[in-house]
Design a protein around this motif. Sequence first.
Motif, PDB file in Angstrom:
ATOM      1  N   GLN A  95      17.736 -15.444 -29.508  1.00 37.05           N
ATOM      2  CA  GLN A  95      18.797 -16.362 -29.088  1.00 37.05           C
ATOM      3  C   GLN A  95      19.706 -16.743 -30.249  1.00 37.05           C
ATOM      4  O   GLN A  95      20.908 -16.796 -30.117  1.00 37.05           O
ATOM      5  CB  GLN A  95      18.190 -17.629 -28.475  1.00 37.05           C
ATOM      6  CG  GLN A  95      17.468 -17.362 -27.170  1.00 37.05           C
ATOM      7  CD  GLN A  95      18.363 -16.687 -26.148  1.00 37.05           C
ATOM      8  OE1 GLN A  95      19.412 -17.200 -25.813  1.00 37.05           O
ATOM      9  NE2 GLN A  95      17.956 -15.512 -25.671  1.00 37.05           N
TER      10      GLN A  95
ATOM     11  N   SER B 274      25.757 -15.410 -30.011  1.00 42.77           N
ATOM     12  CA  SER B 274      25.216 -15.322 -28.667  1.00 42.77           C
ATOM     13  C   SER B 274      25.374 -13.919 -28.130  1.00 42.77           C
ATOM     14  O   SER B 274      25.713 -13.000 -28.855  1.00 42.77           O
ATOM     15  CB  SER B 274      25.947 -16.308 -27.758  1.00 42.77           C
ATOM     16  OG  SER B 274      27.316 -15.995 -27.737  1.00 42.77           O
TER      17      SER B 274
ATOM     18  N   GLY C 285      22.176 -11.704 -20.081  1.00 45.80           N
ATOM     19  CA  GLY C 285      22.301 -13.034 -20.674  1.00 45.80           C
ATOM     20  C   GLY C 285      23.493 -13.825 -20.178  1.00 45.80           C
ATOM     21  O   GLY C 285      23.694 -14.972 -20.571  1.00 45.80           O
ATOM     22  N   GLN C 286      24.313 -13.229 -19.302  1.00 43.11           N
ATOM     23  CA  GLN C 286      25.494 -13.912 -18.772  1.00 43.11           C
ATOM     24  C   GLN C 286      25.099 -14.869 -17.636  1.00 43.11           C
ATOM     25  O   GLN C 286      24.246 -14.549 -16.816  1.00 43.11           O
ATOM     26  CB  GLN C 286      26.484 -12.868 -18.248  1.00 43.11           C
ATOM     27  CG  GLN C 286      27.716 -13.429 -17.568  1.00 43.11           C
ATOM     28  CD  GLN C 286      28.491 -14.368 -18.480  1.00 43.11           C
ATOM     29  OE1 GLN C 286      28.804 -14.003 -19.612  1.00 43.11           O
ATOM     30  NE2 GLN C 286      28.772 -15.562 -17.996  1.00 43.11           N
ATOM     31  N   ARG C 287      25.703 -16.056 -17.587  1.00 41.05           N
ATOM     32  CA  ARG C 287      25.449 -17.003 -16.503  1.00 41.05           C
ATOM     33  C   ARG C 287      26.199 -16.560 -15.245  1.00 41.05           C
ATOM     34  O   ARG C 287      27.379 -16.230 -15.295  1.00 41.05           O
ATOM     35  CB  ARG C 287      25.874 -18.414 -16.882  1.00 41.05           C
ATOM     36  CG  ARG C 287      24.971 -19.055 -17.934  1.00 41.05           C
ATOM     37  CD  ARG C 287      25.329 -20.517 -18.142  1.00 41.05           C
ATOM     38  NE  ARG C 287      24.972 -21.326 -16.986  1.00 41.05           N
ATOM     39  CZ  ARG C 287      23.757 -21.825 -16.759  1.00 41.05           C
ATOM     40  NH1 ARG C 287      22.769 -21.583 -17.605  1.00 41.05           N
ATOM     41  NH2 ARG C 287      23.518 -22.558 -15.684  1.00 41.05           N
TER      42      ARG C 287
ATOM     43  N   ARG D 293      22.640 -19.436 -12.972  1.00 44.59           N
ATOM     44  CA  ARG D 293      21.420 -18.879 -13.587  1.00 44.59           C
ATOM     45  C   ARG D 293      21.790 -17.869 -14.674  1.00 44.59           C
ATOM     46  O   ARG D 293      22.829 -17.212 -14.582  1.00 44.59           O
ATOM     47  CB  ARG D 293      20.546 -18.186 -12.538  1.00 44.59           C
ATOM     48  CG  ARG D 293      19.984 -19.131 -11.486  1.00 44.59           C
ATOM     49  CD  ARG D 293      18.890 -18.431 -10.724  1.00 44.59           C
ATOM     50  NE  ARG D 293      18.266 -19.290  -9.727  1.00 44.59           N
ATOM     51  CZ  ARG D 293      17.187 -18.955  -9.038  1.00 44.59           C
ATOM     52  NH1 ARG D 293      16.615 -17.773  -9.240  1.00 44.59           N
ATOM     53  NH2 ARG D 293      16.671 -19.776  -8.150  1.00 44.59           N
ATOM     54  N   VAL D 294      20.914 -17.734 -15.675  1.00 42.93           N
ATOM     55  CA  VAL D 294      21.131 -16.730 -16.726  1.00 42.93           C
ATOM     56  C   VAL D 294      20.561 -15.394 -16.244  1.00 42.93           C
ATOM     57  O   VAL D 294      19.348 -15.240 -16.080  1.00 42.93           O
ATOM     58  CB  VAL D 294      20.463 -17.156 -18.055  1.00 42.93           C
ATOM     59  CG1 VAL D 294      20.629 -16.056 -19.103  1.00 42.93           C
ATOM     60  CG2 VAL D 294      21.068 -18.455 -18.558  1.00 42.93           C
TER      61      VAL D 294
ATOM     62  N   HIS E  65      19.442 -11.492 -16.153  1.00 45.25           N
ATOM     63  CA  HIS E  65      18.819 -10.520 -17.059  1.00 45.25           C
ATOM     64  C   HIS E  65      19.102  -9.112 -16.528  1.00 45.25           C
ATOM     65  O   HIS E  65      18.938  -8.851 -15.337  1.00 45.25           O
ATOM     66  CB  HIS E  65      17.309 -10.738 -17.156  1.00 45.25           C
ATOM     67  CG  HIS E  65      16.944 -12.080 -17.699  1.00 45.25           C
ATOM     68  ND1 HIS E  65      17.346 -12.511 -18.949  1.00 45.25           N
ATOM     69  CD2 HIS E  65      16.250 -13.107 -17.156  1.00 45.25           C
ATOM     70  CE1 HIS E  65      16.892 -13.742 -19.154  1.00 45.25           C
ATOM     71  NE2 HIS E  65      16.239 -14.135 -18.082  1.00 45.25           N
TER      72      HIS E  65
ATOM     73  N   GLU F 202      31.722 -18.758 -17.071  1.00 46.42           N
ATOM     74  CA  GLU F 202      31.053 -18.606 -15.777  1.00 46.42           C
ATOM     75  C   GLU F 202      32.054 -18.736 -14.622  1.00 46.42           C
ATOM     76  O   GLU F 202      32.007 -17.972 -13.654  1.00 46.42           O
ATOM     77  CB  GLU F 202      29.935 -19.637 -15.625  1.00 46.42           C
ATOM     78  CG  GLU F 202      29.091 -19.407 -14.377  1.00 46.42           C
ATOM     79  CD  GLU F 202      27.903 -20.359 -14.267  1.00 46.42           C
ATOM     80  OE1 GLU F 202      27.113 -20.187 -13.327  1.00 46.42           O
ATOM     81  OE2 GLU F 202      27.789 -21.275 -15.111  1.00 46.42           O
TER      82      GLU F 202
END
Length: 526
Positions: free
Chosen positions: A261, A269, A391-393, A397-398, A400, A497
């Motif tokens: 992270q 990021s 890792g993008q919202r 939610r994040v 995967h 987002e």
Amino acid sequence: SSGVSNRPFTMSNSTPATDNEKKKGKGNRSPYSPSRVLHIRQIPSGVTGAEVVSLGLPFGKVTNLLMLRGKGQAFLEMASLDAAVSMVNYYTPATAHLHNQPVYIQYSNYKELRTDNQHNQARSQAALQGVNAVQHGNLGITSAFAAEGGVLPSHGSVLRIVVENVFYPVTLDILYQIFSKFGFVVKIVMFHKNNQFQALLQYADATNAYYAKMSLDGHSIYTGCCTLHVDFSKLTNLTVKYNNDKSRDFTRIDLPFGDGQRTVETSLSTPFATQNTIFPSYTGPPGFAPALGFPQGAGPSAPPAPGPLGPLVVTTSAAPGHMTIPGIPGNSVLLVSNLNPEAITPYGLFILFGVYGDVHRVKIMFKKRGIALVQMADATQAQLAINYLNGQRLYGRVMHATLSKYQTIQLPRAGQEDKGLTKDYSNSPLHRFKNPCSKNFQNIFPPSATLHLSNIPPSVTVDDLKNLFTSQGSTVKGFKFFQKDCKMALIQLGSVEEAVHALIELHNHDFGENQHLRVSFSKSSI
């Protein structure tokens, strides 16, 4: 070579350097048979000896240099005939540039240079000594560059690297193997900043950083994409906490892998490519020839491949023709998890992942609606989507994204209950990358709060567009039409987002009369 009494500069056949060279004519042909000595013409005033030497560095050792400053010419002697041939073969179709001006390189009719300790050649010889110090690993010599105007002391050993048009994944391993050609790379950190792929790379010595910048700045890893912009960083030392796919300290094998992270003191990021992902043989997408010529399956002792940057060898233990990716090599199916089951749809995933490649099929799991499979056109596009979207919202939610164990997405059989969760988009007109010459290949950027809008009808106003985005729940922070073309505009929303949601909802929005809005992520902000 240097230090042969006080006779004037001589060639191997003792005739003046430029008289015979002038007889070659002004074309960029090489009428003489190959020679270690190369004649370079039309050098702009102000170009240093070190800069001339940097043209030859990627092809092998440079053993001598003669600058004819008043004539805008120079003679460069390579250590081997092979190096000189590689250099001429490269720069004949792809003209060399110094200070943004074309310079022309051809074989000299002389077979070697013999320079004496002339005063007017002191700077050229100082540059050459500095190069040889680097090439022989003597990292302590920086004083040789004082004669060139003291270029070295003004910067440190940390480079900032920006990679543009990242159509093809750039991994930490690839950066390491390109830049370690110029000296011992101590640390690397990769991250996204200002909607760009960036990296910080620290050498053991500032001399190495200088030559890496001189030789690599402006070059592309693959022709037409992955262009390197190299500059000196203001940082003097990088702090690396974890050894993983985003950061590495090559002097510390004891560092933990970490959660990836945060890998350095600054805010970094966006997770990057899977660890140890190296593409030894991929030649780029259609229309992209390899520019840095990575030989397949080459070990450390393999001869360097001739090419634009010659001896930039990317080594890998993989068999030629295979990509070493965790999961199935060459797989184009992605496993996307931690999705919001209330909001996600196959179409939404098709549009979002379609920014980074052509999506053929999407399947949301029937019993686990927070998990989906996305099948891209090929493995390169799949890896690109992972780089930018893992890792993008998305919908709170994040998300995967990783490679799936499946090779393809099966369509449901007739009569099989599916509830519309599996979709085939292989013939969709919305694919962005069907045309190999499309400008979309050059305009791939990470998710950003600013969106690029195109194909806007003349009748649509600023207020119309602002109201359109507001109706989707977006906060409009800024808007501007392109000055030369009112079919295009930038719109800045409240967050990344928000922009992701707006792109999914409004890409291909129908204004009527068969006018459809095109939405992409922008590299610019307003």
